[in-house]
Design an enzyme around this catalytic site. Structure first.
Site, PDB file in Angstrom:
ATOM      1  NE  ARG A 183      -4.005  -0.001   1.527  1.00 20.90           N
ATOM      2  CZ  ARG A 183      -4.856  -0.177   0.522  1.00 20.90           C
ATOM      3  NH1 ARG A 183      -4.943  -1.344  -0.091  1.00 20.90           N
ATOM      4  NH2 ARG A 183      -5.632   0.812   0.130  1.00 20.90           N
ATOM      5  CG  LEU A 184       4.607   1.617   1.218  1.00 17.33           C
ATOM      6  CD1 LEU A 184       6.062   1.252   1.450  1.00 17.33           C
ATOM      7  CD2 LEU A 184       4.181   2.748   2.150  1.00 17.33           C
TER       8      LEU A 184
END
Length: 214
Positions: A183-184
Site C-alpha cells: 500500500r505504498l
C-alpha cells in the site's frame, strides 16, 4: 522511483492521461474509458454514476479537457448546469492505476457534438430522442413505444436533440495514482495555475506537480 519517471513522465497531463487510457484499452475487459462521475445537487447532496469518457483533448501549453456526452435534462446534466463543477475517477483494475480529476464544466453543443452524435449507432440516436433520461417512465413497453414513435418520425438520419450534447471538464486538479507494494502507492498531483497576461499577451497555464503520500 525517481521524480516522475516511467509511466508518470511528461510535462502535459493530458498526454499522460491519453497514454494511460491507450494502455488500458489493450488490457481492460470492458469500457476502458468508463469514469465514475461525481456531482452535487441543489442541496449539496453528492451524486455519482458511471459514464463513458469520449475524448481527452490536449491543446498544448498545458491546456486541455475531458469530454463526455449526455442528456442535458438528466440528473447529472441539471446538477452540472447548476454548479458548473464536477469530478471523476477513472480506475483500471487490470493496470492497478487510476486518474482523479476535479474541474469546471462547460457545454459542448456545437459542430463537435453534432459530429459525435452522427457517429453513434442509429438505434442509440433514436434512443436519445426517446428517453427522458432520469425521469420516471411507466414501463419498459412504454419506453419502446416511444422509441418506435421517434424512429418513425426521424427515419435513418435523426439530428442531434437540442437537449443532448457534450460536457467539457476543464481540470483544476489531476491526480495520477499507481498501486504500490504494501500500500505504498505512487501518487502525483497536478494543480493548475493560470498566470494573467499583460497588454495583448494572453495568460499562460502552469501546472505545479508534487508527490503525495500514499
Amino acid at each position: 522511483m525517481s521524480a516522475r519517471d516511467g509511466i508518470f513522465a511528461g510535462e502535459d497531463p493530458f498526454l499522460i492521461a491519453r497514454a494511460w487510457l491507450a494502455e488500458a484499452e489493450a488490457s481492460e475487459p470492458n469500457d476502458a474509458n468508463a469514469i465514475a462521475l461525481a456531482t452535487v445537487d441543489a442541496d449539496g447532496m453528492p451524486d455519482a454514476r458511471m459514464v463513458l469518457l469520449k475524448d481527452i483533448e490536449s491543446f498544448g501549453d498545458g491546456q486541455g479537457a475531458f469530454v463526455f456526452y449526455t442528456n442535458y435534462d438528466s440528473a447529472k446534466g441539471r446538477q452540472i448546469s447548476a454548479t458548473g463543477k464536477a469530478a471523476f475517477v477513472m480506475h483500471w483494475k487490470s493496470l492497478r492505476r487510476q486518474i482523479r480529476v476535479r474541474g469546471t464544466v462547460t457545454r459542448e453543443d456545437g459542430p463537435i457534438a453534432d459530429d459525435y452524435f452522427a457517429s453513434r449507432a442509429l438505434q442509440s440516436r433514436i434512443g436519445a430522442w426517446a428517453s427522458a433520461q432520469s425521469r420516471p417512465v411507466a414501463s419498459r413497453a412504454a419506453l419502446m413505444v416511444e422509441v418506435a414513435r421517434q424512429g418513425a418520425k426521424w427515419g435513418v438520419n435523426p439530428p442531434r436533440p437540442p437537449f443532448w450534447g457534450g460536457f467539457r471538464i476543464d481540470p483544476v486538479q489531476i491526480e495520477f495514482w499507481s498501486d504500490g507494494a504494501f500500500r505504498l502507492h505512487d501518487r502525483f498531483q497536478w494543480v493548475k495555475h493560470v498566470r494573467s497576461g499583460s497588454g495583448d499577451q494572453p495568460g499562460s497555464t502552469v501546472w505545479n506537480v508534487e508527490r503525495l503520500s500514499p
